[in-house]
Scaffold this motif. Structure first.
Motif, PDB file in Angstrom:
ATOM      1  N   PHE A 240     -10.045   9.550   3.669  1.00 15.88           N
ATOM      2  CA  PHE A 240     -10.106   8.308   4.429  1.00 15.88           C
ATOM      3  C   PHE A 240     -10.038   8.659   5.911  1.00 15.88           C
ATOM      4  CE2 PHE A 240      -7.598   5.196   6.854  1.00 15.88           C
ATOM      5  CZ  PHE A 240      -8.380   4.056   6.700  1.00 15.88           C
ATOM      6  N   GLY A 241     -10.967   8.104   6.694  1.00  6.67           N
ATOM      7  CA  GLY A 241     -10.964   8.375   8.123  1.00  6.67           C
ATOM      8  C   GLY A 241     -11.258   7.131   8.931  1.00  6.67           C
ATOM      9  N   ILE A 242     -10.878   7.161  10.192  1.00 11.12           N
ATOM     10  CA  ILE A 242     -11.177   6.080  11.141  1.00 11.12           C
ATOM     11  C   ILE A 242     -11.795   6.721  12.378  1.00 11.12           C
ATOM     12  CG2 ILE A 242     -10.240   4.224  12.572  1.00 11.12           C
ATOM     13  CD1 ILE A 242      -7.962   3.927  10.606  1.00 11.12           C
ATOM     14  N   THR A 243     -12.935   6.187  12.820  1.00 15.79           N
ATOM     15  CA  THR A 243     -13.649   6.774  13.957  1.00 15.79           C
ATOM     16  C   THR A 243     -13.304   6.112  15.286  1.00 15.79           C
ATOM     17  OG1 THR A 243     -15.532   5.295  13.553  1.00 15.79           O
ATOM     18  CG2 THR A 243     -15.593   7.468  12.517  1.00 15.79           C
ATOM     19  N   ARG A 244     -12.634   4.979  15.251  1.00 19.86           N
ATOM     20  CA  ARG A 244     -12.219   4.325  16.496  1.00 19.86           C
ATOM     21  C   ARG A 244     -11.024   3.436  16.189  1.00 19.86           C
ATOM     22  NH1 ARG A 244     -14.567   3.154  21.546  1.00 19.86           N
ATOM     23  NH2 ARG A 244     -13.915   1.190  22.481  1.00 19.86           N
ATOM     24  N   MET A 245      -9.977   3.513  17.008  1.00 19.50           N
ATOM     25  CA  MET A 245      -8.752   2.765  16.744  1.00 19.50           C
ATOM     26  C   MET A 245      -8.483   1.786  17.884  1.00 19.50           C
ATOM     27  SD  MET A 245      -6.216   5.673  15.068  1.00 19.50           S
ATOM     28  CE  MET A 245      -4.959   4.475  14.617  1.00 19.50           C
ATOM     29  N   THR A 246      -9.125   0.629  17.809  1.00 21.14           N
ATOM     30  CA  THR A 246      -8.806  -0.451  18.733  1.00 21.14           C
ATOM     31  C   THR A 246      -7.614  -1.227  18.177  1.00 21.14           C
ATOM     32  OG1 THR A 246     -10.279  -2.010  17.622  1.00 21.14           O
ATOM     33  CG2 THR A 246     -11.236  -0.640  19.384  1.00 21.14           C
ATOM     34  N   ALA A 247      -6.979  -2.020  19.018  1.00 21.29           N
ATOM     35  CA  ALA A 247      -5.819  -2.785  18.562  1.00 21.29           C
ATOM     36  C   ALA A 247      -6.216  -3.738  17.439  1.00 21.29           C
ATOM     37  CB  ALA A 247      -5.202  -3.552  19.730  1.00 21.29           C
ATOM     38  N   PHE A 248      -7.319  -4.480  17.627  1.00 22.03           N
ATOM     39  CA  PHE A 248      -7.731  -5.455  16.608  1.00 22.03           C
ATOM     40  C   PHE A 248      -8.192  -4.748  15.340  1.00 22.03           C
ATOM     41  CE2 PHE A 248     -11.070  -7.894  14.507  1.00 22.03           C
ATOM     42  CZ  PHE A 248     -10.385  -9.069  14.213  1.00 22.03           C
ATOM     43  N   GLY A 249      -9.041  -3.725  15.494  1.00 21.48           N
ATOM     44  CA  GLY A 249      -9.570  -3.032  14.325  1.00 21.48           C
ATOM     45  C   GLY A 249      -8.493  -2.325  13.532  1.00 21.48           C
ATOM     46  N   THR A 250      -7.548  -1.716  14.240  1.00 27.82           N
ATOM     47  CA  THR A 250      -6.466  -1.021  13.554  1.00 27.82           C
ATOM     48  C   THR A 250      -5.576  -1.996  12.798  1.00 27.82           C
ATOM     49  OG1 THR A 250      -6.481   0.717  15.240  1.00 27.82           O
ATOM     50  CG2 THR A 250      -4.519   0.546  13.852  1.00 27.82           C
ATOM     51  N   ALA A 251      -5.290  -3.147  13.404  1.00 28.42           N
ATOM     52  CA  ALA A 251      -4.480  -4.166  12.722  1.00 28.42           C
ATOM     53  C   ALA A 251      -5.183  -4.633  11.446  1.00 28.42           C
ATOM     54  CB  ALA A 251      -4.221  -5.339  13.656  1.00 28.42           C
ATOM     55  N   ARG A 252      -6.498  -4.792  11.510  1.00 26.02           N
ATOM     56  CA  ARG A 252      -7.264  -5.215  10.333  1.00 26.02           C
ATOM     57  C   ARG A 252      -7.193  -4.155   9.234  1.00 26.02           C
ATOM     58  NH1 ARG A 252     -12.533  -4.424   8.463  1.00 26.02           N
ATOM     59  NH2 ARG A 252     -13.409  -6.209   7.310  1.00 26.02           N
ATOM     60  N   THR A 253      -7.343  -2.888   9.609  1.00 26.18           N
ATOM     61  CA  THR A 253      -7.288  -1.813   8.620  1.00 26.18           C
ATOM     62  C   THR A 253      -5.896  -1.696   8.011  1.00 26.18           C
ATOM     63  OG1 THR A 253      -8.999  -0.598   9.837  1.00 26.18           O
ATOM     64  CG2 THR A 253      -7.710   0.640   8.232  1.00 26.18           C
ATOM     65  N   VAL A 254      -4.860  -1.843   8.839  1.00 23.87           N
ATOM     66  CA  VAL A 254      -3.492  -1.788   8.324  1.00 23.87           C
ATOM     67  C   VAL A 254      -3.268  -2.887   7.294  1.00 23.87           C
ATOM     68  CG1 VAL A 254      -1.064  -2.127   8.934  1.00 23.87           C
ATOM     69  CG2 VAL A 254      -2.501  -0.635  10.334  1.00 23.87           C
ATOM     70  N   HIS A 277     -15.909   1.299  11.323  1.00 28.83           N
ATOM     71  CA  HIS A 277     -15.210   2.487  11.819  1.00 28.83           C
ATOM     72  C   HIS A 277     -14.442   3.210  10.719  1.00 28.83           C
ATOM     73  CE1 HIS A 277     -16.348   1.480  15.845  1.00 28.83           C
ATOM     74  NE2 HIS A 277     -15.680   0.341  15.830  1.00 28.83           N
ATOM     75  N   VAL A 278     -14.653   2.827   9.465  1.00 27.96           N
ATOM     76  CA  VAL A 278     -13.954   3.431   8.330  1.00 27.96           C
ATOM     77  C   VAL A 278     -14.869   4.435   7.629  1.00 27.96           C
ATOM     78  CG1 VAL A 278     -12.951   3.004   6.055  1.00 27.96           C
ATOM     79  CG2 VAL A 278     -12.384   1.505   7.963  1.00 27.96           C
ATOM     80  N   VAL A 279     -14.340   5.616   7.346  1.00 26.38           N
ATOM     81  CA  VAL A 279     -15.029   6.649   6.567  1.00 26.38           C
ATOM     82  C   VAL A 279     -14.264   6.838   5.266  1.00 26.38           C
ATOM     83  CG1 VAL A 279     -15.736   9.071   6.500  1.00 26.38           C
ATOM     84  CG2 VAL A 279     -15.822   7.801   8.665  1.00 26.38           C
ATOM     85  N   SER A 280     -14.975   6.846   4.133  1.00 23.01           N
ATOM     86  CA  SER A 280     -14.278   6.917   2.851  1.00 23.01           C
ATOM     87  C   SER A 280     -15.099   7.719   1.847  1.00 23.01           C
ATOM     88  CB  SER A 280     -14.020   5.507   2.307  1.00 23.01           C
ATOM     89  OG  SER A 280     -13.323   5.557   1.083  1.00 23.01           O
ATOM     90  N   TYR A 281     -14.447   8.668   1.176  1.00 22.47           N
ATOM     91  CA  TYR A 281     -15.062   9.465   0.115  1.00 22.47           C
ATOM     92  C   TYR A 281     -14.075   9.546  -1.050  1.00 22.47           C
ATOM     93  CZ  TYR A 281     -18.592  11.117   3.438  1.00 22.47           C
ATOM     94  OH  TYR A 281     -19.611  11.189   4.361  1.00 22.47           O
ATOM     95  N   HIS A 282     -14.625   9.521  -2.268  1.00 25.76           N
ATOM     96  CA  HIS A 282     -13.793   9.552  -3.475  1.00 25.76           C
ATOM     97  C   HIS A 282     -14.156  10.741  -4.351  1.00 25.76           C
ATOM     98  CE1 HIS A 282     -11.725   8.476  -7.122  1.00 25.76           C
ATOM     99  NE2 HIS A 282     -12.846   8.258  -7.773  1.00 25.76           N
ATOM    100  N   ASP A 283     -13.125  11.400  -4.894  1.00 24.90           N
ATOM    101  CA  ASP A 283     -13.275  12.435  -5.912  1.00 24.90           C
ATOM    102  C   ASP A 283     -14.182  13.576  -5.435  1.00 24.90           C
ATOM    103  OD1 ASP A 283     -12.883  13.713  -8.302  1.00 24.90           O
ATOM    104  OD2 ASP A 283     -14.266  12.460  -9.461  1.00 24.90           O
ATOM    105  N   VAL A 284     -13.774  14.217  -4.333  1.00 23.15           N
ATOM    106  CA  VAL A 284     -14.548  15.303  -3.734  1.00 23.15           C
ATOM    107  C   VAL A 284     -13.834  16.635  -4.007  1.00 23.15           C
ATOM    108  CG1 VAL A 284     -15.602  16.187  -1.634  1.00 23.15           C
ATOM    109  CG2 VAL A 284     -15.270  13.722  -1.906  1.00 23.15           C
ATOM    110  N   ARG A 285     -14.581  17.628  -4.482  1.00 20.53           N
ATOM    111  CA  ARG A 285     -13.969  18.907  -4.846  1.00 20.53           C
ATOM    112  C   ARG A 285     -13.727  19.816  -3.636  1.00 20.53           C
ATOM    113  NH1 ARG A 285     -14.130  21.812  -9.658  1.00 20.53           N
ATOM    114  NH2 ARG A 285     -13.816  19.723 -10.526  1.00 20.53           N
ATOM    115  N   HIS A 286     -14.760  19.993  -2.783  1.00 21.37           N
ATOM    116  CA  HIS A 286     -14.647  20.895  -1.639  1.00 21.37           C
ATOM    117  C   HIS A 286     -15.177  20.224  -0.374  1.00 21.37           C
ATOM    118  CE1 HIS A 286     -13.937  24.141  -4.498  1.00 21.37           C
ATOM    119  NE2 HIS A 286     -15.074  23.866  -5.097  1.00 21.37           N
TER     120      HIS A 286
END
Length: 323
Positions: A240-254, A277-286
């Motif tokens: 799970f990643g975030i590419t930009r952390m604004t106050a509004f966007g971060t509050a929404r993600t939280v 601004h959300v990056v998400s990957y599931h079940d990755v080996r390497h």
């Protein structure tokens, strides 16, 4: 069954009297040897010696997630295998993510009762683990999470406060997270971390990257936190990643990662956080996380300094756990 109990005497939520009660209870069913940790990394050394000795069937870690992580790294010093002793956990820290993710009670006395019942019933399960690899440094196994960037910076701030005498509490983590958010303005706008995954274009510009081996990622009190709700001990790793952390966007993600992720009535997977601004990957080996500059790095809530490149791999059925 011959067992080694590794005790962290500085564990946040266990007193000397509680430890004595737990030791007495475990000795009723086990040929128990007790060893107290005396320095950082001592649990790893004790578990490695137990694994190399070959006479210990079970290693029980009494402490928080840091003690458990050290114990796991000691048990797996020479890699997974049938001769590696089983692991059991009695939670004694402030959060105890790994124990709670296994479904154990958060109270050490209740968890000891559950452990004795599991031993009597011969209940155990193999679990997958994550392994973080940095060139020139020892590999590090992790049980539930690793992080590069913002979240690891928060962990580093909390450790500084603890060295200064502050008690580890959820309020301390929240306070340090807010302070880190305020002081890291430039990095929050354009993150230095990129995800490199074979067969895919790199995902650049992440302010933080959280690698999960199970879900939830952590707890705020009794409230679970779910950046990667599908992560599991039976799968490989989630990112799970975030590419930009604004106050509004971060509050929404939280808000998204704090919402409930109980079983759905129609069998559909639980939704994870979303947004541009959300990056998400599931079940990755390497995969590999690369930073343009050294940034904080943590595994299982233990700050390991700064890194600019860390490779990760998921190892299924790496360890047998008594549950």
């Amino acid at each position: 069954m011959r067992a080694l109990l590794v005790v962290n005497p500085k564990a946040t939520t266990t007193s000397g009297r509680t430890r004595d009660v737990l030791i007495h209870a475990l000795r009723s069913d086990l040929k128990l040897e007790v060893a107290q940790t005396e320095y950082r990394g001592h649990a790893r050394d004790l578990a490695r010696e137990a694994a190399e000795d070959g006479a210990v069937d079970l290693v029980v870690a009494l402490g928080g997630d840091g003690t458990v992580n050290e114990t796991v790294n000691g048990l797996l010093s020479h890699g997974p295998g049938e001769k590696v002793p089983r692991l059991a956990v009695v939670p004694g820290g402030s959060t105890n993510v790994f124990a709670r993710a296994l479904g154990l009670p958060n109270d050490p006395v209740e968890a000891t009762g559950a452990l004795l019942n599991a031993l009597e019933s011969r209940r155990e399960r193999p679990i997958g683990l994550g392994k973080a690899m940095t060139e020139g440094l020892p590999d590090r196994w992790f049980t539930f999470t690793a992080g590069l960037g913002f979240d690891a910076g928060v962990v580093g701030r909390v450790e500084e406060q603890r060295r200064a005498g502050r008690k580890s509490t959820h309020a301390l983590y929240v306070t340090q997270a807010l302070r880190h958010f305020i002081t890291q303005r430039e990095q929050r706008r354009s993150g230095p971390v990129s995800l490199e995954l074979a067969g895919s274009e790199p995902a650049p510009g992440m302010v933080l990257a959280i690698v999960s081996n199970t879900s939830p990622w952590t707890f705020l009190g009794n409230r679970p936190v779910y950046p990667s709700p599908l992560a599991s001990f039976d799968a490989d790793l989630d990112v799970f990643g975030i590419t930009r952390m604004t106050a509004f966007g971060t509050a929404r993600t939280v808000r998204q990662i704090l919402r409930s992720h109980g079983p759905s009535t129609d069998g559909t997977p639980p939704p994870g956080p979303s947004g541009k601004h959300v990056v998400s990957y599931h079940d990755v080996r390497h995969f590999t996380l690369v930073s343009q500059e050294p940034v904080p790095f943590q595994v299982d809530g233990d700050h390991l300094g700064s890194r600019s490149r860390v490779s990760f791999t998921g190892v299924r059925r790496a360890l047998r756990v008594i549950v």
